[in-house]
Design an enzyme around this catalytic site. Sequence first.
Site, PDB file in Angstrom:
ATOM      1  CB  THR A  14      80.351  34.144  74.038  1.00 56.50           C
ATOM      2  OG1 THR A  14      80.938  35.021  74.993  1.00 56.50           O
ATOM      3  CG2 THR A  14      78.867  33.995  74.322  1.00 56.50           C
ATOM      4  CG  ASP A  15      83.459  33.313  69.540  1.00 55.22           C
ATOM      5  OD1 ASP A  15      82.772  34.342  69.677  1.00 55.22           O
ATOM      6  OD2 ASP A  15      83.421  32.608  68.513  1.00 55.22           O
ATOM      7  CB  ALA A  16      86.993  37.228  70.625  1.00 53.88           C
ATOM      8  CB  ILE A  19      78.707  33.634  68.371  1.00 50.74           C
ATOM      9  CG1 ILE A  19      80.081  33.278  67.803  1.00 50.74           C
ATOM     10  CG2 ILE A  19      78.128  34.841  67.647  1.00 50.74           C
ATOM     11  CD1 ILE A  19      80.051  32.842  66.359  1.00 50.74           C
TER      12      ILE A  19
END
Length: 133
Positions: A14-16, A19
């Site tokens: 995931t990203d920050a 997601i």
Amino acid sequence: MAFEIPIRIYWEDTDAGGIVFYANYLRFFERARTEWLRAALGLGQRELAAKAGGMFVVSEANVKYRSPARLDDELLISAAVQDAAGATVMIEQSARLRAGGSVLCEGLFRLAWVDAAKMRPARIPQHILEKLH
């Protein structure tokens, strides 16, 4: 009929915002194609290169993102042959939620057969084409 593998989404995917980072779908699709190939031919990529003298490489990728996957989601990643002839195989793939089945991402990939030693395009051996159909 599509080949499927399950994937769980971890922090590393995931990203920050929590997601799945868009490029990670390419990794998921690669895993599914690799396992599909192993199931279809009974060989991994290394064995295929050693025994058949060639290997598949991605020569084209078209990906459409529909909805995000999130941390802890369980996905099913599919791979299905759309066409196989000459030196290429077209593979349709999708990533969908295991619960509910909604499609999150889909792609169409062209795999080219190359001579493993020279990394030059070659025709897919007939016995391999037959197993792919």
